[in-house]
Motif scaffolding. Structure first.
Motif, PDB file in Angstrom:
ATOM      1  N   GLY A   8      -0.929  -2.064  72.982  1.00 20.01           N
ATOM      2  CA  GLY A   8      -0.688  -0.930  73.868  1.00 20.01           C
ATOM      3  C   GLY A   8       0.707  -0.400  73.618  1.00 20.01           C
ATOM      4  O   GLY A   8       1.613  -1.157  73.246  1.00 20.01           O
ATOM      5  N   VAL A  79      -8.219  -2.323  80.607  1.00 19.79           N
ATOM      6  CA  VAL A  79      -6.849  -1.949  80.946  1.00 19.79           C
ATOM      7  C   VAL A  79      -6.854  -1.512  82.411  1.00 19.79           C
ATOM      8  O   VAL A  79      -7.450  -0.480  82.745  1.00 19.79           O
ATOM      9  CB  VAL A  79      -6.327  -0.811  80.040  1.00 19.79           C
ATOM     10  N   ASP A  81      -6.012   0.090  86.046  1.00 21.32           N
ATOM     11  CA  ASP A  81      -5.511   1.425  86.396  1.00 21.32           C
ATOM     12  C   ASP A  81      -3.987   1.483  86.429  1.00 21.32           C
ATOM     13  O   ASP A  81      -3.388   2.437  85.936  1.00 21.32           O
ATOM     14  CB  ASP A  81      -6.070   1.881  87.742  1.00 21.32           C
ATOM     15  N   GLN A  84      -2.757   1.694  82.948  1.00 21.97           N
ATOM     16  CA  GLN A  84      -3.073   2.981  82.339  1.00 21.97           C
ATOM     17  C   GLN A  84      -2.075   4.060  82.744  1.00 21.97           C
ATOM     18  O   GLN A  84      -1.783   4.966  81.968  1.00 21.97           O
ATOM     19  CB  GLN A  84      -4.488   3.424  82.725  1.00 21.97           C
ATOM     20  N   LYS A  85      -1.539   3.940  83.943  1.00 18.79           N
ATOM     21  CA  LYS A  85      -0.584   4.947  84.438  1.00 18.79           C
ATOM     22  C   LYS A  85       0.742   4.917  83.688  1.00 18.79           C
ATOM     23  O   LYS A  85       1.450   5.909  83.667  1.00 18.79           O
ATOM     24  CB  LYS A  85      -0.357   4.765  85.933  1.00 18.79           C
ATOM     25  N   ARG A  89      -0.731   5.029  75.197  1.00 17.67           N
ATOM     26  CA  ARG A  89      -2.001   4.866  74.483  1.00 17.67           C
ATOM     27  C   ARG A  89      -2.248   3.377  74.315  1.00 17.67           C
ATOM     28  O   ARG A  89      -1.335   2.566  74.483  1.00 17.67           O
ATOM     29  CB  ARG A  89      -1.987   5.576  73.126  1.00 17.67           C
ATOM     30  N   TRP A  90      -3.511   3.026  73.976  1.00 19.45           N
ATOM     31  CA  TRP A  90      -3.861   1.623  73.806  1.00 19.45           C
ATOM     32  C   TRP A  90      -5.126   1.500  72.975  1.00 19.45           C
ATOM     33  O   TRP A  90      -5.895   2.447  72.852  1.00 19.45           O
ATOM     34  CB  TRP A  90      -4.042   0.922  75.152  1.00 19.45           C
TER      35      TRP A  90
END
Length: 106
Positions: A8, A79, A81, A84-85, A89-90
Motif C-alpha cells: 500500500g 483494506v 475503511d 482506505q481514507k 493506492r494499494w
C-alpha cells in the motif's frame, strides 16, 4: 510456510496516520481473530520521493490456512475503511510465496 505479501502507498503527510491505523486497528484485529495456521505479520516501510510504501508480510503454515481465513478468493486483499481514507493506492490482490529457505544472520 506461506508468505502473504501486500503493498500500500500513501502520501508522506499521511504515513504516520496509516502507521497508527496499522498499530491500533489492523494488527490487533488480525491477532484477535486467532486464525488457525497464522504465524505472524511483518510491516515494512519505505520512504520514496513523493509517497511512502508499506508492505505487509503475513506468515501462515499452509495455503489451506489462508483459504480457511480468506475463503475461495483468498488472493483478494482486505483494506479497512479507515485505511482506505489515508492510503493513496494499494494492491487489490496479495501475492503468496512458499518459503524455500530461511536463515538467520545474527
Amino acid at each position: 510456510m506461506i508468505k502473504r505479501i501486500w503493498h500500500g502507498w500513501t502520501d508522506p503527510g499521511m504515513a504516520a496516520s496509516y502507521a497508527h491505523i496499522l498499530e491500533t486497528q489492523v494488527l490487533p484485529g488480525i491477532e484477535a481473530k486467532a486464525i488457525p495456521g497464522y504465524l505472524g505479520i511483518e510491516v515494512l516501510r519505505r520512504d520514496l520521493e513523493t509517497e511512502v510504501e508499506f508492505i505487509t508480510i503475513m506468515s501462515f503454515r499452509s495455503i489451506d490456512d489462508i483459504i480457511a481465513f480468506q475463503g475461495p478468493n483468498y488472493e483478494r486483499c482486505y483494506v479497512p475503511d479507515a485505511a482506505q481514507k489515508v492510503l493513496k493506492r494499494w494492491d487489490l490482490i496479495s501475492q503468496h510465496y512458499e518459503l524455500e529457505d530461511a536463515r538467520s544472520y545474527e
